[in-house]
Design a protein around this motif. Structure first.
Motif, PDB file in Angstrom:
ATOM      1  N   ILE A  72      48.064  19.232  31.737  1.00  0.00           N
ATOM      2  CA  ILE A  72      48.943  19.493  32.816  1.00  0.00           C
ATOM      3  C   ILE A  72      48.032  20.171  33.781  1.00  0.00           C
ATOM      4  CG2 ILE A  72      50.839  20.679  33.869  1.00  0.00           C
ATOM      5  CD1 ILE A  72      52.317  20.553  31.182  1.00  0.00           C
ATOM      6  N   ARG A  73      47.086  20.968  33.650  1.00  0.00           N
ATOM      7  CA  ARG A  73      46.405  21.607  34.700  1.00  0.00           C
ATOM      8  C   ARG A  73      45.305  22.287  33.740  1.00  0.00           C
ATOM      9  NH1 ARG A  73      46.876  27.314  36.340  1.00  0.00           N
ATOM     10  NH2 ARG A  73      48.586  27.228  34.870  1.00  0.00           N
ATOM     11  N   GLY A  74      44.093  22.017  34.803  1.00  0.00           N
ATOM     12  CA  GLY A  74      42.821  22.777  34.236  1.00  0.00           C
ATOM     13  C   GLY A  74      41.679  21.676  33.946  1.00  0.00           C
ATOM     14  N   GLN A  75      41.737  20.453  34.337  1.00  0.00           N
ATOM     15  CA  GLN A  75      40.763  19.439  33.964  1.00  0.00           C
ATOM     16  C   GLN A  75      39.423  19.736  34.077  1.00  0.00           C
ATOM     17  OE1 GLN A  75      42.062  15.535  34.694  1.00  0.00           O
ATOM     18  NE2 GLN A  75      40.044  14.570  34.477  1.00  0.00           N
ATOM     19  N   GLY A  76      38.509  19.527  33.186  1.00  0.00           N
ATOM     20  CA  GLY A  76      37.004  19.724  33.556  1.00  0.00           C
ATOM     21  C   GLY A  76      36.487  20.478  32.645  1.00  0.00           C
ATOM     22  N   SER A  77      35.158  20.849  32.416  1.00  0.00           N
ATOM     23  CA  SER A  77      34.626  21.538  31.695  1.00  0.00           C
ATOM     24  C   SER A  77      34.946  23.040  31.879  1.00  0.00           C
ATOM     25  CB  SER A  77      32.871  21.219  31.891  1.00  0.00           C
ATOM     26  OG  SER A  77      32.283  22.129  30.844  1.00  0.00           O
ATOM     27  N   MET A  78      35.382  23.655  30.685  1.00  0.00           N
ATOM     28  CA  MET A  78      35.682  25.094  30.912  1.00  0.00           C
ATOM     29  C   MET A  78      34.480  26.032  30.715  1.00  0.00           C
ATOM     30  SD  MET A  78      39.069  25.221  28.420  1.00  0.00           S
ATOM     31  CE  MET A  78      38.430  24.608  27.153  1.00  0.00           C
ATOM     32  N   GLN A  79      34.968  27.242  31.432  1.00  0.00           N
ATOM     33  CA  GLN A  79      33.799  28.439  31.415  1.00  0.00           C
ATOM     34  C   GLN A  79      34.449  29.584  31.098  1.00  0.00           C
ATOM     35  OE1 GLN A  79      30.308  28.084  32.346  1.00  0.00           O
ATOM     36  NE2 GLN A  79      30.697  25.821  32.466  1.00  0.00           N
ATOM     37  N   LEU A  80      34.020  30.733  30.687  1.00  0.00           N
ATOM     38  CA  LEU A  80      34.694  31.733  30.516  1.00  0.00           C
ATOM     39  C   LEU A  80      35.448  32.182  31.428  1.00  0.00           C
ATOM     40  CD1 LEU A  80      34.631  34.384  28.443  1.00  0.00           C
ATOM     41  CD2 LEU A  80      32.897  35.463  29.897  1.00  0.00           C
ATOM     42  N   GLY A  81      36.814  32.500  31.294  1.00  0.00           N
ATOM     43  CA  GLY A  81      37.725  32.898  32.250  1.00  0.00           C
ATOM     44  C   GLY A  81      38.746  31.598  32.840  1.00  0.00           C
ATOM     45  N   SER A  82      38.138  30.539  32.482  1.00  0.00           N
ATOM     46  CA  SER A  82      39.182  29.438  32.771  1.00  0.00           C
ATOM     47  C   SER A  82      40.299  29.196  32.211  1.00  0.00           C
ATOM     48  CB  SER A  82      38.256  28.189  32.316  1.00  0.00           C
ATOM     49  OG  SER A  82      36.947  27.861  33.045  1.00  0.00           O
ATOM     50  N   LYS A  83      41.157  28.823  32.950  1.00  0.00           N
ATOM     51  CA  LYS A  83      42.741  28.523  32.411  1.00  0.00           C
ATOM     52  C   LYS A  83      42.999  27.268  32.386  1.00  0.00           C
ATOM     53  CE  LYS A  83      44.364  33.091  33.927  1.00  0.00           C
ATOM     54  NZ  LYS A  83      45.345  33.645  34.609  1.00  0.00           N
ATOM     55  N   PHE A  84      43.915  26.716  31.493  1.00  0.00           N
ATOM     56  CA  PHE A  84      44.358  25.283  31.691  1.00  0.00           C
ATOM     57  C   PHE A  84      45.817  25.359  30.659  1.00  0.00           C
ATOM     58  CE2 PHE A  84      41.951  26.233  27.601  1.00  0.00           C
ATOM     59  CZ  PHE A  84      42.782  25.576  26.550  1.00  0.00           C
ATOM     60  N   THR A  85      46.541  24.540  31.296  1.00  0.00           N
ATOM     61  CA  THR A  85      47.981  24.351  30.782  1.00  0.00           C
ATOM     62  C   THR A  85      48.239  22.959  30.062  1.00  0.00           C
ATOM     63  OG1 THR A  85      48.673  25.667  32.487  1.00  0.00           O
ATOM     64  CG2 THR A  85      50.331  24.507  31.495  1.00  0.00           C
ATOM     65  N   ILE A  86      48.736  22.994  28.735  1.00  0.00           N
ATOM     66  CA  ILE A  86      48.804  21.971  28.117  1.00  0.00           C
ATOM     67  C   ILE A  86      50.349  21.838  27.628  1.00  0.00           C
ATOM     68  CG2 ILE A  86      48.465  20.935  25.528  1.00  0.00           C
ATOM     69  CD1 ILE A  86      46.119  20.991  26.934  1.00  0.00           C
ATOM     70  N   GLY A  87      50.905  20.544  27.893  1.00  0.00           N
ATOM     71  CA  GLY A  87      52.155  19.964  27.374  1.00  0.00           C
ATOM     72  C   GLY A  87      52.259  20.029  25.996  1.00  0.00           C
ATOM     73  N   MET A  88      53.050  20.435  25.476  1.00  0.00           N
ATOM     74  CA  MET A  88      53.261  20.584  23.931  1.00  0.00           C
ATOM     75  C   MET A  88      54.549  20.275  23.402  1.00  0.00           C
ATOM     76  SD  MET A  88      50.141  23.053  22.993  1.00  0.00           S
ATOM     77  CE  MET A  88      50.751  23.428  21.521  1.00  0.00           C
ATOM     78  N   LYS A  89      54.614  19.819  22.193  1.00  0.00           N
ATOM     79  CA  LYS A  89      56.220  19.643  21.360  1.00  0.00           C
ATOM     80  C   LYS A  89      55.931  19.903  20.225  1.00  0.00           C
ATOM     81  CE  LYS A  89      59.392  15.864  21.270  1.00  0.00           C
ATOM     82  NZ  LYS A  89      59.774  14.515  21.950  1.00  0.00           N
ATOM     83  N   ALA A  90      56.840  20.706  19.731  1.00  0.00           N
ATOM     84  CA  ALA A  90      57.053  21.088  18.252  1.00  0.00           C
ATOM     85  C   ALA A  90      58.467  21.156  17.951  1.00  0.00           C
ATOM     86  CB  ALA A  90      56.271  22.440  18.060  1.00  0.00           C
ATOM     87  N   TYR A  91      58.780  20.656  16.646  1.00  0.00           N
ATOM     88  CA  TYR A  91      59.953  20.865  16.220  1.00  0.00           C
ATOM     89  C   TYR A  91      61.004  20.232  17.067  1.00  0.00           C
ATOM     90  CZ  TYR A  91      57.923  24.431  13.297  1.00  0.00           C
ATOM     91  OH  TYR A  91      57.176  24.989  12.496  1.00  0.00           O
ATOM     92  N   GLY A  92      60.569  19.035  17.982  1.00  0.00           N
ATOM     93  CA  GLY A  92      61.311  18.251  18.791  1.00  0.00           C
ATOM     94  C   GLY A  92      61.420  19.020  20.107  1.00  0.00           C
ATOM     95  N   PHE A  93      60.930  20.182  20.568  1.00  0.00           N
ATOM     96  CA  PHE A  93      60.982  20.614  21.870  1.00  0.00           C
ATOM     97  C   PHE A  93      59.923  20.593  22.575  1.00  0.00           C
ATOM     98  CE2 PHE A  93      64.191  22.797  19.035  1.00  0.00           C
ATOM     99  CZ  PHE A  93      65.081  22.580  19.318  1.00  0.00           C
ATOM    100  N   PRO A  94      59.854  20.112  23.680  1.00  0.00           N
ATOM    101  CA  PRO A  94      58.663  20.251  24.704  1.00  0.00           C
ATOM    102  C   PRO A  94      58.519  21.693  25.388  1.00  0.00           C
ATOM    103  CG  PRO A  94      60.630  19.106  25.478  1.00  0.00           C
ATOM    104  CD  PRO A  94      61.216  19.654  24.494  1.00  0.00           C
ATOM    105  N   TYR A  95      57.307  21.953  25.404  1.00  0.00           N
ATOM    106  CA  TYR A  95      56.958  23.161  26.209  1.00  0.00           C
ATOM    107  C   TYR A  95      55.751  23.338  26.528  1.00  0.00           C
ATOM    108  CZ  TYR A  95      54.857  24.484  21.669  1.00  0.00           C
ATOM    109  OH  TYR A  95      53.794  24.355  20.581  1.00  0.00           O
ATOM    110  N   ARG A  96      55.220  24.226  27.505  1.00  0.00           N
ATOM    111  CA  ARG A  96      53.925  24.268  28.040  1.00  0.00           C
ATOM    112  C   ARG A  96      53.110  25.631  27.655  1.00  0.00           C
ATOM    113  NH1 ARG A  96      54.436  22.419  34.295  1.00  0.00           N
ATOM    114  NH2 ARG A  96      55.366  20.519  34.081  1.00  0.00           N
ATOM    115  N   VAL A  97      52.179  25.582  27.403  1.00  0.00           N
ATOM    116  CA  VAL A  97      51.221  26.679  27.284  1.00  0.00           C
ATOM    117  C   VAL A  97      50.136  26.803  28.048  1.00  0.00           C
ATOM    118  CG1 VAL A  97      49.852  27.886  25.397  1.00  0.00           C
ATOM    119  CG2 VAL A  97      51.770  26.648  24.671  1.00  0.00           C
ATOM    120  N   THR A  98      49.864  27.840  28.704  1.00  0.00           N
ATOM    121  CA  THR A  98      48.620  28.159  29.569  1.00  0.00           C
ATOM    122  C   THR A  98      47.748  29.041  28.654  1.00  0.00           C
ATOM    123  OG1 THR A  98      49.849  28.014  31.582  1.00  0.00           O
ATOM    124  CG2 THR A  98      47.755  29.150  31.784  1.00  0.00           C
ATOM    125  N   SER A  99      46.679  28.448  28.566  1.00  0.00           N
ATOM    126  CA  SER A  99      45.593  29.542  27.729  1.00  0.00           C
ATOM    127  C   SER A  99      44.360  29.905  28.677  1.00  0.00           C
ATOM    128  CB  SER A  99      44.975  28.592  26.605  1.00  0.00           C
ATOM    129  OG  SER A  99      46.126  28.330  25.754  1.00  0.00           O
TER     130      SER A  99
END
Length: 143
Positions: free
Chosen positions: A42-69
Motif C-alpha cells: 500500500i505504501r513504501g515502495q523501493g529499497s528499504m533502509q534502517l528506519g524505513s516504513k512500509f504498509t502491506i495489505g493483508m488478509k487472514a481468516y477471511g479478514f482484510p487488514y493493513r500492517v505498517t512495519s
C-alpha cells in the motif's frame, strides 16, 4: 504459541545482493510470501533502509487488514528485519556459501506487546510452515 523464536535456513542459488534486493523491496514480498496473508503493498515502495516504513495489505481468516512495519535491523546484503506495532520481528540473514547464499529467516516473538492475546492467535505450526514455504519460494525464485 509455545515458542517465541522460530528460525529456519535454506541455501538459495543466488548471490546475496540479488536476494537482498528482493527482501529490501516490500513490493516484492508477495512474490515469496509463505503465509498466504500478504496481498499488496500500500505504501513504501523501493529499497528499504534502517528506519524505513512500509504498509502491506493483508488478509487472514477471511479478514482484510493493513500492517505498517518499520525496518529495525539493516546491514546491506547481509541482514534485514522489520517489526510492527505488536513488535514481533521478521528477520532475514544472508551468508555467502558454496552454491549460493544461506538465507536464515526468523520470526521473533520474544519481546512482543500483548503476549497473552498474541499467543492465543498465533500457532507454532503455522509460523514454522510459513517460514519453510517462504524459504522454499526463495529457492524456486532463484533456481
Amino acid at each position: 504459541m509455545s515458542k517465541r523464536l522460530f528460525t529456519a535456513s535454506r541455501v538459495v542459488p543466488a548471490a546475496p545482493e540479488e536476494i537482498f534486493a528482493l527482501l529490501a523491496d516490500p513490493a516484492r514480498h508477495v512474490e515469496i510470501d509463505g503465509s498466504g496473508t500478504l496481498q499488496r503493498l500500500i505504501r513504501g515502495q523501493g529499497s528499504m533502509q534502517l528506519g524505513s516504513k512500509f504498509t502491506i495489505g493483508m488478509k487472514a481468516y477471511g479478514f482484510p487488514y493493513r500492517v505498517t512495519s518499520k525496518v529495525v535491523e539493516y546491514e546491506e546484503n547481509r541482514l534485514i528485519a522489520w517489526c510492527h506495532f505488536i513488535k514481533n520481528r521478521w528477520r532475514f540473514g544472508l551468508e555467502p556459501v558454496e552454491g549460493g547464499t544461506r538465507v536464515t529467516e526468523s520470526a521473533d516473538y520474544r519481546d512482543i506487546r500483548f503476549p497473552h492475546l498474541t499467543m492465543r492467535m498465533v500457532k507454532d505450526d503455522l509460523i514454522e510452515d510459513s517460514i519453510a514455504t517462504t524459504l522454499d519460494n526463495l529457492v524456486k525464485r532463484f533456481s
